[in-house]
Design a protein around this motif. Structure first.
Motif, mmCIF file in Angstrom:
data_model
loop_
_atom_site.group_PDB
_atom_site.id
_atom_site.type_symbol
_atom_site.label_atom_id
_atom_site.label_comp_id
_atom_site.label_asym_id
_atom_site.label_seq_id
_atom_site.Cartn_x
_atom_site.Cartn_y
_atom_site.Cartn_z
ATOM 1 N N LEU A 121 0.830 -1.207 0.000
ATOM 2 C CA LEU A 121 0.000 0.000 0.000
ATOM 3 C C LEU A 121 0.860 1.251 0.000
ATOM 4 O O LEU A 121 0.543 2.248 -0.650
ATOM 5 N N VAL A 122 1.961 1.173 0.739
ATOM 6 C CA VAL A 122 2.854 2.327 0.821
ATOM 7 C C VAL A 122 3.603 2.508 -0.490
ATOM 8 O O VAL A 122 3.706 3.617 -1.027
ATOM 9 N N TYR A 123 4.138 1.387 -1.007
ATOM 10 C CA TYR A 123 4.904 1.466 -2.255
ATOM 11 C C TYR A 123 4.049 2.023 -3.391
ATOM 12 O O TYR A 123 4.412 2.979 -4.066
ATOM 13 N N LEU A 124 2.904 1.376 -3.617
ATOM 14 C CA LEU A 124 2.126 1.691 -4.814
ATOM 15 C C LEU A 124 1.264 2.937 -4.661
ATOM 16 O O LEU A 124 0.631 3.371 -5.624
ATOM 17 N N SER A 125 1.197 3.505 -3.450
ATOM 18 C CA SER A 125 0.492 4.775 -3.291
ATOM 19 C C SER A 125 1.396 5.944 -3.656
ATOM 20 O O SER A 125 0.941 7.065 -3.802
ATOM 21 N N LYS A 126 2.704 5.658 -3.802
ATOM 22 C CA LYS A 126 3.649 6.690 -4.207
ATOM 23 C C LYS A 126 3.759 6.699 -5.727
ATOM 24 O O LYS A 126 3.220 5.810 -6.397
ATOM 25 N N PRO A 127 4.447 7.672 -6.268
ATOM 26 C CA PRO A 127 4.639 7.647 -7.730
ATOM 27 C C PRO A 127 5.524 6.480 -8.130
ATOM 28 O O PRO A 127 6.665 6.644 -8.560
ATOM 29 N N VAL A 303 9.578 -17.033 -16.685
ATOM 30 C CA VAL A 303 8.491 -16.158 -17.132
ATOM 31 C C VAL A 303 7.241 -16.398 -16.300
ATOM 32 O O VAL A 303 6.517 -15.455 -15.925
ATOM 33 N N GLY A 304 6.973 -17.676 -15.985
ATOM 34 C CA GLY A 304 5.824 -17.988 -15.146
ATOM 35 C C GLY A 304 5.932 -17.369 -13.762
ATOM 36 O O GLY A 304 4.942 -16.853 -13.215
ATOM 37 N N GLY A 305 7.123 -17.400 -13.177
ATOM 38 C CA GLY A 305 7.328 -16.793 -11.858
ATOM 39 C C GLY A 305 7.104 -15.295 -11.882
ATOM 40 O O GLY A 305 6.442 -14.732 -11.002
ATOM 41 N N ILE A 306 7.641 -14.630 -12.917
ATOM 42 C CA ILE A 306 7.460 -13.182 -13.023
ATOM 43 C C ILE A 306 5.993 -12.838 -13.293
ATOM 44 O O ILE A 306 5.445 -11.882 -12.723
ATOM 45 N N ALA A 307 5.349 -13.637 -14.161
ATOM 46 C CA ALA A 307 3.930 -13.381 -14.466
ATOM 47 C C ALA A 307 3.068 -13.575 -13.215
ATOM 48 O O ALA A 307 2.119 -12.813 -12.980
ATOM 49 N N LEU A 308 3.404 -14.586 -12.426
ATOM 50 C CA LEU A 308 2.659 -14.828 -11.187
ATOM 51 C C LEU A 308 2.822 -13.653 -10.225
ATOM 52 O O LEU A 308 1.851 -13.180 -9.616
ATOM 53 N N ALA A 309 4.057 -13.181 -10.102
ATOM 54 C CA ALA A 309 4.299 -12.028 -9.233
ATOM 55 C C ALA A 309 3.553 -10.797 -9.745
ATOM 56 O O ALA A 309 2.981 -10.027 -8.960
ATOM 57 N N TRP A 310 3.563 -10.601 -11.059
ATOM 58 C CA TRP A 310 2.864 -9.452 -11.649
ATOM 59 C C TRP A 310 1.374 -9.488 -11.314
ATOM 60 O O TRP A 310 0.762 -8.464 -11.016
ATOM 61 N N LYS A 311 0.803 -10.670 -11.360
ATOM 62 C CA LYS A 311 -0.628 -10.798 -11.076
ATOM 63 C C LYS A 311 -0.925 -10.589 -9.596
ATOM 64 O O LYS A 311 -1.961 -10.034 -9.223
ATOM 65 N N ARG A 312 -0.017 -11.042 -8.747
ATOM 66 C CA ARG A 312 -0.271 -11.006 -7.304
ATOM 67 C C ARG A 312 0.048 -9.656 -6.678
ATOM 68 O O ARG A 312 -0.451 -9.350 -5.589
ATOM 69 N N ILE A 313 0.872 -8.868 -7.306
ATOM 70 C CA ILE A 313 1.260 -7.584 -6.720
ATOM 71 C C ILE A 313 0.139 -6.577 -6.928
ATOM 72 O O ILE A 313 -0.070 -6.070 -8.036
ATOM 73 N N ARG A 314 -0.615 -6.322 -5.881
ATOM 74 C CA ARG A 314 -1.710 -5.354 -5.925
ATOM 75 C C ARG A 314 -1.739 -4.595 -4.609
ATOM 76 O O ARG A 314 -1.556 -5.184 -3.537
#
Length: 320
Positions: A121-127, A303-314
């Motif tokens: 929340l802190v990371y992604l609330s910043k620019p 690629v699967g690991g990075i894609a999984l992380a991309w999906k989970r990072i919210r």
């Protein structure tokens, strides 16, 4: 008393609005600092050089015995039999558990701990965009892993350059240095991507670590069974070699986390390997796998690991 701002030209600024650059670097730097400050990280990095240190001591003693004319024949035989890149392959293979430990140390909490503490929340609330966060975290894991693998490898390579040139250290393979760089970078990138994907699934670093270790050991046990099948397929005094079983076991052996890294090292170094310390004998070595059998699974898993992380990072849960 503060003075009013004299320069008010910014009010009429109509130039380009550039995006902030290097936001991922700030996140990556935190990962590097955290890893490099750990004393245990450097302890395990040093332990990864154990085979090279034993090899250096062994060759030093052998060389001195040859100079003293106590074992001239044996020392010449060993040095003539040595394939130097095989020694790097052996050192890399014998350090698989250390690479696992370094991965657990620097990577499993990368995203999981942020999930647990709501730091996202802190990371992604910043620019800071999600891509900045992902690249920063990946680089923060990749660099410590690559350094941990590179330090013992570079140590033995430089020692060989200074002390073993008369024993064809470079003549055997002039591209050895570049091959070693490829071996280290490929293995570190593969492991960092996999760890980041697993880490993103959990809210606690130790849970992610347990999952990663479980996957590592289960697959390693499978590879161990394949190695036994391969050894049996070689035959012996009472049994004939079984080529089908041997070829099948050779292919399946590399389908594990450590197996893929060992297979990658064999492909990059261009060798099947040989017995440690230049030992003689006719003991067969498991052949290097076809490049596609290693590269394709490694790329897909990474690629699967990075894609999984991309999906989970919210940053927040989206309620539909």
């Amino acid at each position: 008393m503060s003075e009013p701002i004299a320069d008010l030209s910014y009010r009429d600024y109509s130039g380009a609005h550039l995006e902030a650059r290097g936001r991922w670097l700030v996140i990556a730097r935190m990962g590097w600092k955290t890893a490099f400050k750990k004393r245990a990280y450097w302890v395990f990095t040093s332990l990864a050089a154990w085979y090279y240190l034993v090899m250096i001591a062994f060759l030093y003693v052998l060389e001195q015995l040859g100079i003293a004319q106590k074992m001239p024949g044996i020392s010449e035989q060993v040095f003539n039999r040595l394939v130097w890149k095989d020694q790097f392959l052996t050192g890399f293979t014998y350090s698989q558990l250390i690479w696992l430990t370094l991965g657990l140390m620097v990577g499993v909490g990368a995203v999981a701990n942020d999930n647990g503490t709501n730091a996202l929340l802190v990371y992604l609330s910043k620019p800071c965009r999600k891509i900045d966060y992902l690249i920063g975290k990946w680089t923060g894991v990749f660099v410590p892993l690559a350094v941990g693998m590179a330090v013992p490898t570079a140590f033995f390579f430089l020692y060989g350059l200074l002390n073993f040139r008369e024993y064809r250290f470079i003549e055997q393979d002039p591209a050895l240095g570049f091959r070693l760089i490829g071996m280290v970078l490929g293995a570190a990138a593969f492991q960092a991507s996999l760890i980041l994907g697993i880490s993103s699934l959990f809210n606690k670093g130790r849970m992610a670590g347990a999952a990663y270790a479980a996957a590592f050991f289960l697959l390693t046990f499978f590879s161990f069974l394949m190695f036994i099948a391969w050894a049996v397929s070689q035959g012996g005094r009472r049994h004939k070699p079984n080529e089908f079983l041997g070829a099948t076991a050779e292919r399946l052996y590399y389908l594990s986390i450590d197996g893929l890294q060992i297979g990658w090292a064999k492909v990059v170094l261009g060798t099947d390997g040989s017995q440690p310390f230049g030992a003689g004998g006719n003991m067969p070595q498991m052949a290097a796998p076809p490049a596609a059998l290693v590269v394709v699974p490694m790329v897909l898993i990474a690629v699967g690991g990075i894609a999984l992380a991309w999906k989970r990072i919210r940053a927040v849960e989206v309620v539909k």
